[in-house]
Design an enzyme around this catalytic site. Structure first.
Site, PDB file in Angstrom:
ATOM      1  N   LYS A 165       0.836  -1.281  -0.154  1.00 60.83           N
ATOM      2  CA  LYS A 165      -0.072  -0.041  -0.041  1.00 60.83           C
ATOM      3  C   LYS A 165       0.899   1.396   0.112  1.00 60.83           C
ATOM      4  CE  LYS A 165      -1.877  -0.891   4.079  1.00 60.83           C
ATOM      5  NZ  LYS A 165      -1.083  -2.281   4.120  1.00 60.83           N
TER       6      LYS A 165
ATOM      7  N   ARG B  52      -0.252  -8.419  13.853  1.00 60.90           N
ATOM      8  CA  ARG B  52      -0.777  -7.403  12.911  1.00 60.90           C
ATOM      9  C   ARG B  52      -1.875  -8.272  11.853  1.00 60.90           C
ATOM     10  NH1 ARG B  52       4.585  -5.026  10.531  1.00 60.90           N
ATOM     11  NH2 ARG B  52       2.951  -3.811   9.120  1.00 60.90           N
TER      12      ARG B  52
ATOM     13  N   ARG C 195      11.904  -6.073   4.364  1.00 68.26           N
ATOM     14  CA  ARG C 195      11.652  -4.539   4.053  1.00 68.26           C
ATOM     15  C   ARG C 195      12.754  -3.752   4.987  1.00 68.26           C
ATOM     16  NH1 ARG C 195       6.011  -1.824   5.207  1.00 68.26           N
ATOM     17  NH2 ARG C 195       6.263  -2.979   7.250  1.00 68.26           N
TER      18      ARG C 195
ATOM     19  N   ARG D  14      11.734  -1.760  10.553  1.00 66.74           N
ATOM     20  CA  ARG D  14      10.619  -1.434  11.398  1.00 66.74           C
ATOM     21  C   ARG D  14      10.424  -2.169  12.711  1.00 66.74           C
ATOM     22  NH1 ARG D  14       5.342   0.344   8.153  1.00 66.74           N
ATOM     23  NH2 ARG D  14       4.275  -1.157   9.747  1.00 66.74           N
TER      24      ARG D  14
ATOM     25  N   ARG E 156      -9.165   1.811   9.315  1.00 70.83           N
ATOM     26  CA  ARG E 156      -8.927   0.525   9.719  1.00 70.83           C
ATOM     27  C   ARG E 156     -10.061  -0.333  10.358  1.00 70.83           C
ATOM     28  NH1 ARG E 156      -3.177   0.887   9.405  1.00 70.83           N
ATOM     29  NH2 ARG E 156      -2.062  -1.141   9.798  1.00 70.83           N
TER      30      ARG E 156
HETATM   31  P1  AP5 Z   1       4.919  -1.630   1.682  1.00 74.13           P
HETATM   32  O1  AP5 Z   1       4.622  -0.793   0.566  1.00 74.13           O
HETATM   33  O2  AP5 Z   1       5.606  -0.979   2.999  1.00 74.13           O
HETATM   34  O3  AP5 Z   1       3.809  -2.272   2.358  1.00 74.13           O
HETATM   35  P2  AP5 Z   1       2.525  -1.605   3.032  1.00 74.13           P
HETATM   36  O4  AP5 Z   1       1.155  -2.423   2.521  1.00 74.13           O
HETATM   37  O5  AP5 Z   1       2.353  -0.125   3.263  1.00 74.13           O
HETATM   38  O6  AP5 Z   1       2.738  -2.447   4.550  1.00 74.13           O
HETATM   39  P3  AP5 Z   1       2.795  -1.712   6.059  1.00 74.13           P
HETATM   40  O7  AP5 Z   1       3.493  -2.728   7.055  1.00 74.13           O
HETATM   41  O8  AP5 Z   1       3.253  -0.276   6.062  1.00 74.13           O
HETATM   42  O9  AP5 Z   1       1.092  -1.704   6.213  1.00 74.13           O
HETATM   43  P4  AP5 Z   1       0.155  -1.540   7.594  1.00 74.13           P
HETATM   44  O10 AP5 Z   1      -0.899  -1.234   7.207  1.00 74.13           O
HETATM   45  O11 AP5 Z   1       0.594  -2.907   8.678  1.00 74.13           O
HETATM   46  O12 AP5 Z   1       1.178  -0.481   8.661  1.00 74.13           O
HETATM   47  P5  AP5 Z   1       0.966   0.811   9.060  1.00 74.13           P
HETATM   48  O13 AP5 Z   1       2.095   1.740   8.939  1.00 74.13           O
HETATM   49  O14 AP5 Z   1      -0.133   1.487   8.353  1.00 74.13           O
HETATM   50  O15 AP5 Z   1       5.617  -2.923   1.313  1.00 74.13           O
HETATM   51  C1  AP5 Z   1       6.168  -4.145   2.150  1.00 74.13           C
HETATM   52  C2  AP5 Z   1       7.400  -4.243   1.460  1.00 74.13           C
HETATM   53  O16 AP5 Z   1       7.147  -5.219   0.186  1.00 74.13           O
HETATM   54  C3  AP5 Z   1       8.431  -3.471   1.043  1.00 74.13           C
HETATM   55  O17 AP5 Z   1       9.619  -4.018   1.502  1.00 74.13           O
HETATM   56  C4  AP5 Z   1       8.307  -3.231  -0.420  1.00 74.13           C
HETATM   57  O18 AP5 Z   1       9.520  -2.772  -0.892  1.00 74.13           O
HETATM   58  C5  AP5 Z   1       7.926  -4.438  -0.813  1.00 74.13           C
HETATM   59  N1  AP5 Z   1       6.819  -4.658  -1.959  1.00 74.13           N
HETATM   60  C6  AP5 Z   1       5.850  -3.693  -2.025  1.00 74.13           C
HETATM   61  N2  AP5 Z   1       5.197  -3.947  -3.236  1.00 74.13           N
HETATM   62  C7  AP5 Z   1       5.826  -5.135  -3.665  1.00 74.13           C
HETATM   63  C8  AP5 Z   1       5.532  -5.742  -4.965  1.00 74.13           C
HETATM   64  N3  AP5 Z   1       4.496  -5.427  -5.885  1.00 74.13           N
HETATM   65  N4  AP5 Z   1       6.303  -6.763  -5.187  1.00 74.13           N
HETATM   66  C9  AP5 Z   1       7.409  -7.063  -4.348  1.00 74.13           C
HETATM   67  N5  AP5 Z   1       7.778  -6.346  -3.231  1.00 74.13           N
HETATM   68  C10 AP5 Z   1       7.036  -5.420  -2.945  1.00 74.13           C
HETATM   69  O19 AP5 Z   1       0.551   0.695  10.453  1.00 74.13           O
HETATM   70  C11 AP5 Z   1       1.595   0.504  11.595  1.00 74.13           C
HETATM   71  C12 AP5 Z   1       0.728   0.393  12.957  1.00 74.13           C
HETATM   72  O20 AP5 Z   1       0.138   1.824  13.306  1.00 74.13           O
HETATM   73  C13 AP5 Z   1      -0.489  -0.494  12.897  1.00 74.13           C
HETATM   74  O21 AP5 Z   1      -0.146  -1.825  13.205  1.00 74.13           O
HETATM   75  C14 AP5 Z   1      -1.108   0.115  14.208  1.00 74.13           C
HETATM   76  O22 AP5 Z   1      -0.694  -0.139  15.376  1.00 74.13           O
HETATM   77  C15 AP5 Z   1      -1.037   1.718  13.802  1.00 74.13           C
HETATM   78  N6  AP5 Z   1      -1.875   2.210  13.244  1.00 74.13           N
HETATM   79  C16 AP5 Z   1      -1.770   2.726  11.680  1.00 74.13           C
HETATM   80  N7  AP5 Z   1      -2.772   3.243  11.182  1.00 74.13           N
HETATM   81  C17 AP5 Z   1      -3.919   2.870  12.239  1.00 74.13           C
HETATM   82  C18 AP5 Z   1      -5.399   2.922  12.031  1.00 74.13           C
HETATM   83  N8  AP5 Z   1      -6.017   3.704  11.090  1.00 74.13           N
HETATM   84  N9  AP5 Z   1      -6.010   2.650  13.255  1.00 74.13           N
HETATM   85  C19 AP5 Z   1      -5.400   2.268  14.306  1.00 74.13           C
HETATM   86  N10 AP5 Z   1      -3.933   1.950  14.432  1.00 74.13           N
HETATM   87  C20 AP5 Z   1      -3.323   2.182  13.237  1.00 74.13           C
END
Ligand code: AP5
Length: 226
Positions: A17, A175, A131, A164, A92
């Site tokens: 994403k 998660r 990552r 991370r 979420r």
């Molecule tokens: P990447 O693009 O980083 O993936 P992502 O989907 O963004 O993954 P996240 O881990 O950031 O998502 P998340 O929703 O769990 O975390 P968030 O930060 O929002 O890609 C991942 C890897 O794959 C990278 O190495 C990339 O290079 C590779 N890649 C990408 N595309 C590829 C492809 N097509 N092919 C091959 N490789 C590829 O949330 C973190 C924490 O914050 C949560 O757990 C929670 O505690 C809190 N939080 C955040 N938002 C909220 C909310 N709205 N409500 C409550 N708590 C929240």
């Protein structure tokens, strides 16, 4: 391409994403709003919000809706959000989605366009284990799929690449469970609103980018706006 609406990227951790949201936001010249990045920024600055979110994130749980909504509402009130934005990792929960609907309506936006990224668990675990993220500009790398030119150093700004804390296997498990329980039902919520598109996130970054481009083109009106 002009956006003039909210674009929401929904999907499990590691689905790509953030990687795609950065690209689309740059192309449409609108802000990329990652609630995860906002919390990580608050943690690194040691603010009250950061102190509150840190232990929750380290456990792989969700930050309470009230806190998330306060932060998002404040961000959306800034002038750079006037012509749309790309949400990554928000909403979420159903409660967050309902609150967002009300905010968008109040700000004069129509229905958001929601893209659900689908990826199997084995691929998610592999991606998160590989990552690395730039500590300065947030550029995302993967040692297996998208390595930096120089190991440990960001191609773009020379920043140090870090892993991370919540990408440890035991936290990833939590998660994923949290995604299944709280966030996956949002796909049905938005399907009923008629705003859902689904994407196969297992393809390469370039192919996913291309598929997203097609979705955006289909959603575009005659005036070139989405
Ligand atoms: P990447 O693009 O980083 O993936 P992502 O989907 O963004 O993954 P996240 O881990 O950031 O998502 P998340 O929703 O769990 O975390 P968030 O930060 O929002 O890609 C991942 C890897 O794959 C990278 O190495 C990339 O290079 C590779 N890649 C990408 N595309 C590829 C492809 N097509 N092919 C091959 N490789 C590829 O949330 C973190 C924490 O914050 C949560 O757990 C929670 O505690 C809190 N939080 C955040 N938002 C909220 C909310 N709205 N409500 C409550 N708590 C929240």
């Amino acid at each position: 391409m002009a956006l003039d609406r909210a674009l929401i990227f929904l999907g499990p951790p590691g689905a790509g994403k953030g990687t795609q949201a950065k690209r689309v936001a740059a192309r449409c010249q609108v802000p990329h709003l990652s609630t995860g990045d906002m919390f990580r920024d608050a943690v690194s600055r040691g603010t009250e919000l950061g102190r509150l979110a840190k232990p929750i994130m380290e456990r792989g749980e969700l930050v309470p809706d009230e806190i998330v909504m306060g932060m998002v509402q404040e961000r959306l009130a800034r002038p750079d959000c006037a012509h749309g934005f790309v949400f990554d990792g928000f909403p979420r929960t159903i409660a967050q989605a309902e609150r967002l609907d009300a905010i968008l309506k109040k700000q004069g936006f129509g229905l958001p366009l929601v893209v659900e990224f689908r990826l199997c668990e084995a691929a998610i675990i592999r991606r998160l284990a590989g990552r690395w993220t730039c500590a300065v500009g947030g550029e995302i790398y993967n040692i297996n799929e998208q390595p930096p030119r120089v190991p440990g150093v960001c191609d773009r700004d020379g920043g140090k690449l870090v892993q991370r804390a919540d990408d440890k296997p035991e936290v990833v498990k939590e998660r994923l469970a949290s995604y299944e329980r709280h966030t996956k039902p949002l796909a049905e919520y938005y399907r009923r609103e008629g705003a859902l598109e689904v994407i196969d996130a297992s393809a390469s970054v370039e192919m996913v980018d291309c598929a997203l481009g097609e979705i955006l083109k289909r959603a575009q009106g005659r005036d070139g706006h989405l």
